[in-house]
Design a protein around this motif. Structure first.
Motif, short mmCIF file in Angstrom:
data_model
loop_
_atom_site.label_atom_id
_atom_site.label_comp_id
_atom_site.label_asym_id
_atom_site.label_seq_id
_atom_site.Cartn_x
_atom_site.Cartn_y
_atom_site.Cartn_z
N HIS A 89 0.82 -1.21 0.00
CA HIS A 89 0.00 0.00 0.00
C HIS A 89 0.86 1.27 0.00
CE1 HIS A 89 -3.42 -2.61 0.83
NE2 HIS A 89 -4.20 -1.57 0.57
N TYR A 90 2.14 1.11 -0.15
CA TYR A 90 3.03 2.28 -0.24
C TYR A 90 2.64 3.05 -1.50
CZ TYR A 90 7.47 4.88 -0.33
OH TYR A 90 8.44 5.86 -0.35
N ASP A 91 2.13 4.26 -1.30
CA ASP A 91 1.45 4.94 -2.40
C ASP A 91 2.34 5.28 -3.60
OD1 ASP A 91 -1.28 5.39 -2.80
OD2 ASP A 91 -1.04 7.56 -2.68
N PRO A 92 3.62 5.58 -3.42
CA PRO A 92 4.45 5.83 -4.61
C PRO A 92 4.51 4.65 -5.57
CG PRO A 92 5.53 6.76 -2.68
CD PRO A 92 4.33 5.99 -2.18
N LEU A 93 4.33 3.40 -5.07
CA LEU A 93 4.27 2.25 -5.99
C LEU A 93 3.07 2.40 -6.92
CD1 LEU A 93 4.98 -0.74 -3.55
CD2 LEU A 93 6.58 0.31 -5.17
N TRP A 94 1.95 2.83 -6.37
CA TRP A 94 0.73 2.97 -7.17
C TRP A 94 0.79 4.22 -8.05
CZ3 TRP A 94 -2.72 -0.88 -7.54
CH2 TRP A 94 -2.63 -1.90 -6.58
N ARG A 95 1.51 5.22 -7.60
CA ARG A 95 1.70 6.40 -8.45
C ARG A 95 2.39 6.00 -9.75
NH1 ARG A 95 4.54 12.23 -6.91
NH2 ARG A 95 6.15 12.21 -8.49
N THR A 96 3.44 5.18 -9.64
CA THR A 96 4.15 4.72 -10.83
C THR A 96 3.22 3.92 -11.74
OG1 THR A 96 6.24 4.66 -9.62
CG2 THR A 96 6.12 3.38 -11.66
N LEU A 97 2.39 3.06 -11.14
CA LEU A 97 1.46 2.25 -11.92
C LEU A 97 0.43 3.12 -12.64
CD1 LEU A 97 0.88 -0.69 -9.41
CD2 LEU A 97 2.05 -0.83 -11.63
N VAL A 98 -0.09 4.13 -11.94
CA VAL A 98 -1.08 5.02 -12.56
C VAL A 98 -0.46 5.76 -13.74
CG1 VAL A 98 -2.45 7.12 -12.23
CG2 VAL A 98 -2.50 5.32 -10.50
N LEU A 99 0.73 6.34 -13.54
CA LEU A 99 1.35 7.14 -14.59
C LEU A 99 1.78 6.27 -15.77
CD1 LEU A 99 3.49 9.63 -12.45
CD2 LEU A 99 1.20 9.95 -13.40
N ASP A 100 2.21 5.02 -15.49
CA ASP A 100 2.61 4.12 -16.57
C ASP A 100 1.41 3.61 -17.35
OD1 ASP A 100 5.25 4.41 -15.94
OD2 ASP A 100 5.47 2.48 -14.94
N HIS A 101 0.32 3.31 -16.64
CA HIS A 101 -0.84 2.66 -17.27
C HIS A 101 -1.79 3.68 -17.90
CE1 HIS A 101 -3.62 -0.73 -17.84
NE2 HIS A 101 -4.58 0.15 -17.60
N PHE A 102 -2.09 4.74 -17.17
CA PHE A 102 -3.09 5.69 -17.64
C PHE A 102 -2.47 6.97 -18.23
CE2 PHE A 102 -5.08 3.28 -14.14
CZ PHE A 102 -6.13 2.71 -14.84
N LYS A 103 -1.12 7.07 -18.14
CA LYS A 103 -0.44 8.30 -18.58
C LYS A 103 -1.07 9.49 -17.84
CE LYS A 103 1.88 5.61 -21.22
NZ LYS A 103 3.22 5.17 -20.75
N GLY A 104 -1.55 10.48 -18.58
CA GLY A 104 -2.16 11.63 -17.91
C GLY A 104 -3.67 11.55 -17.82
N ASP A 105 -4.25 10.44 -18.28
CA ASP A 105 -5.71 10.32 -18.33
C ASP A 105 -6.24 9.60 -17.10
OD1 ASP A 105 -6.02 11.58 -20.85
OD2 ASP A 105 -5.29 9.75 -21.81
N PHE A 106 -6.20 10.29 -15.98
CA PHE A 106 -6.73 9.74 -14.73
C PHE A 106 -7.34 10.87 -13.93
CE2 PHE A 106 -2.37 10.99 -13.85
CZ PHE A 106 -2.47 11.67 -12.66
#
Length: 498
Positions: free
Chosen positions: A117-134
């Protein structure tokens, strides 16, 4: 180890739960509770926490383990043989997982639950998967999950016995207020209404920073640029935000909700091409209008940026690119600046021998927590200031500087080359490792040749004149003074010659 008492942390944990709920239900009504909690929020080190905190998942500083009798650290018991690895290495391993396997791993144990649940891990996933569309909704974990067409199974556990300095400091840096002590020093020279010649003579040529007041009062941007205006003008325009391009309205949604250690920062060098009206809303202050890189036309390196960021966003210690000088004008908000001269490396900063890489603390707040105090013992103290809306700071070439937004801020910055700095820039561009050092252009290796040729074509003889003046200055500095010429330095007596 972090010196945070167990009793203090229990108090802060309760406050976190209460204020988190309040943030969702009563976002604009913190004033009375802020008063009530002023004393509770201060700890022994003078630190205080925000009234609305990010999720902590039960992480406590390691020192608390030794103050709690009979306590076990679920960090170790839940990792098995992996417990010997450092937290940093464990997070690098978890970063190799995709979202599905990260979610599944969270069910293994309390320890896995906290790490996944360390949020920076999920930040990387969001930016990699959704790029700027989130659409950010408070945490990167929930942002990712809510953006999926099908739910991602994530357990909900209550963890009370997890101790880690690394993870706790990350949470602490995301939620600390700036200490008053960090904001008190304001030792920069401030000037209003000086002439261009005075600026060049007293600041640009001797390479000294200065804060200029009143020189952008006529900018339309100063009156117009607020969130509502920008959303109406270019809310659907995509701007550079970290590694992605985001629509401005999505970035402001993120900016309103973010509570993280290193907030994303809108920093776009192409804003004038994307929204030409933005470029027409400001003019370069009179002190910086000699802009010699302009001789390159469209081949010049990136040189101007619009900067928008929430409180706590900013830039850690760096030197501006290509040995240029810079100016930074605050349009909304305020920024804390810390600057060191070129020959003084800031504490906690470790540049590589060739200058191509710089190792700094993870976040700006971490630097303030761990290294700002050391600046008081420096033989050469840094230049510090708070630059407010309507003010412009001049950042001389080669100076190390850190800047952090104290509130949501909007600014314009430009890097430039003048005659005062031309020779430095040319020397920088022809360094053997120019391909690693030069930035803002695709043709890094040939920039020196192109710039020099363009200068000779546009301003013939200028480079030779500057070289001659530089040689004369060096010769003058080496020339002995009158008293040196009549004193024998070896015996300490006068030389008398008739």
């Amino acid at each position: 180890m972090l010196s945070v008492k167990s009793l203090l942390f229990r108090s802060l944990s309760k406050k976190r739960k209460r204020n988190k709920k309040q943030h969702h239900k009563h976002h604009h009504h913190h004033h009375q509770e802020d008063k009530d909690n002023d004393n509770d929020n201060d700890n022994d080190n003078g630190f205080s926490l925000k009234t609305s905190l990010s999720a902590n998942y039960g992480v406590k500083p390691l020192g608390n383990l030794y103050l709690t009798s009979g306590s076990l650290n679920s960090r170790n018991t839940g990792l098995g043989n992996l417990h010997t690895l450092t937290d940093e290495l464990l997070l690098e391993i978890f970063a190799l997982l995709d979202a599905k396997h990260l979610a599944l791993s969270s069910s293994v144990s309390k320890s896995f639950y906290v790490f996944t649940h360390y949020d920076p891990l999920w930040r990387t996933l969001v930016l990699d998967h959704f790029k700027g569309d989130f659409l950010f909704n408070g945490s990167w974990n929930t942002t990712y999950v809510n953006a999926l067409p099908l739910p991602l199974p994530l357990p909900i556990l209550k963890v009370t016995d997890f101790y880690s300095d690394y993870l706790f400091q990350s949470w602490l840096c995301a939620n600390l207020e700036m200490k008053p002590d960090w904001l008190q020093t304001d030792n920069i020279v401030r000037k209003r209404g000086i002439s261009v010649d005075e600026f060049v003579l007293n600041f640009e040529q001797p390479n000294k920073p200065v804060l200029l007041e009143g020189c952008i009062d006529n900018w339309p941007a100063l009156q117009n640029w607020d969130k509502d205006y920008l959303l109406q003008l270019c809310g659907d325009t995509r701007f550079s935000v970290g590694p992605v391009e985001m629509k401005l309205h999505n970035f402001f949604t993120y900016s309103d909700l973010v509570r993280e250690e290193r907030p994303l920062y809108l920093f776009d060098p192409k804003f004038a091409d994307k929204v030409p009206l933005l470029a027409s809303d400001y003019q370069v202050p009179i002190y910086f209008r000699e802009d010699l890189f302009s001789v390159l036309g469209n081949e010049r390196p990136d040189y101007r940026w619009i900067i928008i960021g929430p409180a706590r966003s900013g830039s850690s210690f760096h030197i501006d690119p290509n040995s240029t000088s810079a100016w930074n004008a605050v349009i909304k908000g305020s920024k804390k600046w810390v600057l060191f001269p070129p020959d003084v490396v800031p504490p906690g900063v470790h540049p590589s021998p060739d200058g191509s890489e710089v190792a700094t603390p993870v976040s700006i707040i971490e630097w303030f927590m761990n290294f700002y105090g050391a600046t008081k013992d420096c033989k050469r103290r840094p230049v510090e200031c708070i630059c407010k809306a309507g003010e412009v700071i001049f950042v001389p070439n080669g100076w190390w500087h850190l800047v952090i937004n104290l509130e949501e801020s909007i600014a314009i910055t430009q890097n430039y080359v003048s005659r005062s700095n031309l020779l430095n820039v040319l020397d920088f561009l022809k360094k053997p490792n120019a391909s690693a050092l030069v930035s803002g252009t695709k043709d890094r290796v040939n920039l020196h040749k192109k710039f020099k040729n363009a200068m000779e074509a546009s301003f013939p003889g200028t480079i030779d004149q500057l070289l001659q003046k530089a040689e004369e200055k060096i010769a003058q500095e080496k020339k002995p003074t009158f008293w040196e010429s009549v004193t024998d330095s070896k015996v300490g007596a006068f030389k008398l010659s008739f």
